[in-house]
Scaffold this motif. Structure first.
Motif, PDB file in Angstrom:
ATOM      1  N   TRP A 102       3.451  -0.962  -8.998  1.00  0.00           N
ATOM      2  CA  TRP A 102       2.597   0.229  -9.041  1.00  0.00           C
ATOM      3  C   TRP A 102       2.553   0.793 -10.464  1.00  0.00           C
ATOM      4  O   TRP A 102       1.490   1.134 -10.967  1.00  0.00           O
ATOM      5  CB  TRP A 102       3.102   1.299  -8.069  1.00  0.00           C
ATOM      6  CG  TRP A 102       2.228   2.520  -8.142  1.00  0.00           C
ATOM      7  CD1 TRP A 102       1.002   2.676  -7.576  1.00  0.00           C
ATOM      8  CD2 TRP A 102       2.493   3.715  -8.888  1.00  0.00           C
ATOM      9  NE1 TRP A 102       0.481   3.902  -7.916  1.00  0.00           N
ATOM     10  CE2 TRP A 102       1.373   4.560  -8.723  1.00  0.00           C
ATOM     11  CE3 TRP A 102       3.558   4.146  -9.677  1.00  0.00           C
ATOM     12  CZ2 TRP A 102       1.288   5.808  -9.317  1.00  0.00           C
ATOM     13  CZ3 TRP A 102       3.481   5.400 -10.272  1.00  0.00           C
ATOM     14  CH2 TRP A 102       2.352   6.217 -10.089  1.00  0.00           C
ATOM     15  N   LYS A 103       3.719   0.842 -11.102  1.00  0.00           N
ATOM     16  CA  LYS A 103       3.752   1.407 -12.468  1.00  0.00           C
ATOM     17  C   LYS A 103       2.939   0.555 -13.449  1.00  0.00           C
ATOM     18  O   LYS A 103       2.264   1.085 -14.316  1.00  0.00           O
ATOM     19  CB  LYS A 103       5.197   1.547 -12.942  1.00  0.00           C
ATOM     20  CG  LYS A 103       5.290   2.187 -14.327  1.00  0.00           C
ATOM     21  CD  LYS A 103       6.674   2.590 -14.698  1.00  0.00           C
ATOM     22  CE  LYS A 103       6.834   2.779 -16.205  1.00  0.00           C
ATOM     23  NZ  LYS A 103       5.924   3.743 -16.809  1.00  0.00           N
ATOM     24  N   SER A 104       2.986  -0.765 -13.286  1.00  0.00           N
ATOM     25  CA  SER A 104       2.317  -1.603 -14.287  1.00  0.00           C
ATOM     26  C   SER A 104       0.825  -1.809 -13.989  1.00  0.00           C
ATOM     27  O   SER A 104       0.073  -2.165 -14.880  1.00  0.00           O
ATOM     28  CB  SER A 104       3.027  -2.943 -14.418  1.00  0.00           C
ATOM     29  OG  SER A 104       2.990  -3.591 -13.176  1.00  0.00           O
ATOM     30  N   TYR A 105       0.383  -1.562 -12.763  1.00  0.00           N
ATOM     31  CA  TYR A 105      -1.049  -1.693 -12.471  1.00  0.00           C
ATOM     32  C   TYR A 105      -1.736  -0.376 -12.809  1.00  0.00           C
ATOM     33  O   TYR A 105      -1.111   0.681 -12.791  1.00  0.00           O
ATOM     34  CB  TYR A 105      -1.298  -1.950 -10.979  1.00  0.00           C
ATOM     35  CG  TYR A 105      -0.843  -3.300 -10.493  1.00  0.00           C
ATOM     36  CD1 TYR A 105      -0.441  -4.306 -11.368  1.00  0.00           C
ATOM     37  CD2 TYR A 105      -0.821  -3.572  -9.126  1.00  0.00           C
ATOM     38  CE1 TYR A 105      -0.027  -5.531 -10.891  1.00  0.00           C
ATOM     39  CE2 TYR A 105      -0.403  -4.804  -8.643  1.00  0.00           C
ATOM     40  CZ  TYR A 105       0.002  -5.780  -9.536  1.00  0.00           C
ATOM     41  OH  TYR A 105       0.420  -6.978  -9.059  1.00  0.00           O
ATOM     42  N   SER A 106      -3.058  -0.469 -12.992  1.00  0.00           N
ATOM     43  CA  SER A 106      -3.751   0.805 -13.217  1.00  0.00           C
ATOM     44  C   SER A 106      -4.546   1.211 -11.979  1.00  0.00           C
ATOM     45  O   SER A 106      -5.103   2.284 -11.920  1.00  0.00           O
ATOM     46  CB  SER A 106      -4.660   0.687 -14.433  1.00  0.00           C
ATOM     47  OG  SER A 106      -5.456  -0.443 -14.269  1.00  0.00           O
ATOM     48  N   SER A 107      -4.586   0.338 -10.962  1.00  0.00           N
ATOM     49  CA  SER A 107      -5.353   0.701  -9.758  1.00  0.00           C
ATOM     50  C   SER A 107      -4.408   1.169  -8.646  1.00  0.00           C
ATOM     51  O   SER A 107      -3.228   0.844  -8.660  1.00  0.00           O
ATOM     52  CB  SER A 107      -6.159  -0.496  -9.281  1.00  0.00           C
ATOM     53  OG  SER A 107      -5.279  -1.545  -8.990  1.00  0.00           O
ATOM     54  N   GLU A 108      -4.973   1.897  -7.692  1.00  0.00           N
ATOM     55  CA  GLU A 108      -4.169   2.437  -6.590  1.00  0.00           C
ATOM     56  C   GLU A 108      -4.375   1.635  -5.317  1.00  0.00           C
ATOM     57  O   GLU A 108      -5.440   1.082  -5.101  1.00  0.00           O
ATOM     58  CB  GLU A 108      -4.584   3.879  -6.282  1.00  0.00           C
ATOM     59  CG  GLU A 108      -4.527   4.834  -7.437  1.00  0.00           C
ATOM     60  CD  GLU A 108      -3.184   4.877  -8.091  1.00  0.00           C
ATOM     61  OE1 GLU A 108      -2.159   4.617  -7.446  1.00  0.00           O
ATOM     62  OE2 GLU A 108      -3.146   5.163  -9.296  1.00  0.00           O
ATOM     63  N   THR A 109      -3.384   1.660  -4.444  1.00  0.00           N
ATOM     64  CA  THR A 109      -3.601   1.189  -3.079  1.00  0.00           C
ATOM     65  C   THR A 109      -4.354   2.308  -2.347  1.00  0.00           C
ATOM     66  O   THR A 109      -4.291   3.471  -2.759  1.00  0.00           O
ATOM     67  CB  THR A 109      -2.271   0.959  -2.364  1.00  0.00           C
ATOM     68  OG1 THR A 109      -1.568   2.213  -2.352  1.00  0.00           O
ATOM     69  CG2 THR A 109      -1.422  -0.093  -3.054  1.00  0.00           C
ATOM     70  N   PRO A 110      -5.035   1.992  -1.230  1.00  0.00           N
ATOM     71  CA  PRO A 110      -5.724   3.053  -0.486  1.00  0.00           C
ATOM     72  C   PRO A 110      -4.747   4.138  -0.027  1.00  0.00           C
ATOM     73  O   PRO A 110      -5.076   5.323  -0.044  1.00  0.00           O
ATOM     74  CB  PRO A 110      -6.322   2.313   0.716  1.00  0.00           C
ATOM     75  CG  PRO A 110      -6.372   0.876   0.320  1.00  0.00           C
ATOM     76  CD  PRO A 110      -5.284   0.646  -0.675  1.00  0.00           C
ATOM     77  N   GLU A 111      -3.518   3.734   0.353  1.00  0.00           N
ATOM     78  CA  GLU A 111      -2.523   4.737   0.808  1.00  0.00           C
ATOM     79  C   GLU A 111      -2.195   5.717  -0.311  1.00  0.00           C
ATOM     80  O   GLU A 111      -2.138   6.917  -0.109  1.00  0.00           O
ATOM     81  CB  GLU A 111      -1.208   4.067   1.252  1.00  0.00           C
ATOM     82  CG  GLU A 111      -1.261   3.390   2.597  1.00  0.00           C
ATOM     83  CD  GLU A 111      -1.604   1.930   2.478  1.00  0.00           C
ATOM     84  OE1 GLU A 111      -1.942   1.479   1.354  1.00  0.00           O
ATOM     85  OE2 GLU A 111      -1.562   1.234   3.508  1.00  0.00           O
ATOM     86  N   MET A 112      -1.970   5.163  -1.513  1.00  0.00           N
ATOM     87  CA  MET A 112      -1.577   6.027  -2.626  1.00  0.00           C
ATOM     88  C   MET A 112      -2.734   6.931  -3.039  1.00  0.00           C
ATOM     89  O   MET A 112      -2.531   8.110  -3.340  1.00  0.00           O
ATOM     90  CB  MET A 112      -1.109   5.145  -3.799  1.00  0.00           C
ATOM     91  CG  MET A 112      -0.433   5.914  -4.901  1.00  0.00           C
ATOM     92  SD  MET A 112       1.047   6.793  -4.348  1.00  0.00           S
ATOM     93  CE  MET A 112       1.340   7.837  -5.767  1.00  0.00           C
TER      94      MET A 112
END
Ligand SMILES: C[S@@+](CC[C@H](N)C(=O)[O-])C[C@H]1O[C@@H](n2cnc3c(N)ncnc32)[C@H](O)[C@@H]1O
Length: 268
Positions: free
Chosen positions: A101-111
């Protein structure tokens, strides 16, 4: 050395991050209905806590302890007041999710749903990029993602102490097998705080287990919120505040109540 009560967390088979997230850390309709209520309760309480206490702790260092599979919901409201966040988690598979999560710039739908709920609904922030900016701020505030084990003599290694806030939710009862140990474990968290620093936690009451998929995970039976209050006092905290959410036991968990607690580490 881990105690057997925690060993179940070390494997995807017994604690699968995606299954846990879908069931307990999601605002979607797939989440357990009581878990959704509990998540909304925690988000509301965390929001209240940080808007009232945050300005006094401005620039604070926060430790999220036993943070789980990276859905850093307790920190969304904290971010505007923090200068640094350390994320500590016992299980490797959960730390991996947090690292991703920290290294990606996109979110999961939950987040995305959690960020939107806090920023738009609770903070009433209508600025166009407010949600994305909060996510970016959170990523930049997290300086370390570390292993931790509350059942070791030293609960956290390899980071600078003390913290101003230790935030821990649904972790201690999952990792502890007696009320005596619970007090000792609270003392270990107290050692990570500066005098006058605060603990913020959510504790399940009156239950013995919860399910992650078909896996049954044990929880310490805490008979009432008074046990939590007394344990915090014995561990050296003061100014204990407890807010509760009552729930009906289901086949998913036999908890009857959840306690959102804050307390100050005594400075004398
Ligand atoms: C019910 S989950 C809670 C996760 C997250 N804090 C939340 O609010 O959803 C229990 C957490 O306790 C962690 N845990 C289990 N044993 C532990 C131990 N000995 N020391 C620290 N954390 C532990 C698990 O890895 C898991 O992340």
């Amino acid at each position: 050395m881990s105690t057997s009560v925690s060993e179940v967390y070390q494997h995807n088979k017994t604690f699968d991050p995606s299954t846990y997230t879908e069931s307990y850390l999601s605002l979607s309709d797939r989440a357990e209905p009581f878990a959704k209520d509990l998540l909304l309760f925690r988000l509301q309480q965390l929001h209240q806590f940080y808007i009232t206490t945050g300005p006094m702790l401005s620039g604070c260092r926060i430790l999220e302890y036993g943070g789980g599979p990276g859905h850093i919901y307790p920190l969304i409201s904290a971010a505007p007041f923090a200068s640094e966040i350390v994320f500590a988690e016992y299980a490797e598979q959960n730390r991996k999710v947090a690292e991703q999560w920290k290294s990606y710039s996109s979110e999961t739908p939950e987040m995305t749903a959690l960020l939107e709920h806090v920023v738009r609904m609770l903070e009433n922030n209508t600025a166009k990029n407010a949600v994305q900016e909060r996510a970016m701020k959170l990523r930049s505030l997290i300086s370390q993602i570390l292993p931790c084990d509350i059942n070791q003599e030293v609960a956290l290694r390899d980071c600078t102490l003390p913290f101003d806030i230790v935030s821990t939710h649904l972790c201690l009862t999952a990792a502890t097998s007696s009320v005596e140990q619970y007090v000792l474990n609270l003392r270990k968290l107290a050692r990570l705080l500066r005098p006058g620093g605060m603990i913020v936690m959510t504790e399940p009451i009156g239950g013995t287990f919860y399910l992650v998929g078909s896996q049954r995970l044990p929880d310490l039976y805490v008979s009432s919120t008074e046990v939590v209050r007394e344990s915090l006092l014995q561990a050296g905290f003061t100014d204990v505040s407890i807010k509760t959410l009552k729930v009906r036991p289901t086949e998913v968990t036999d908890h009857v109540e959840y306690a959102f607690c804050t307390a100050v580490l005594d400075s004398v």
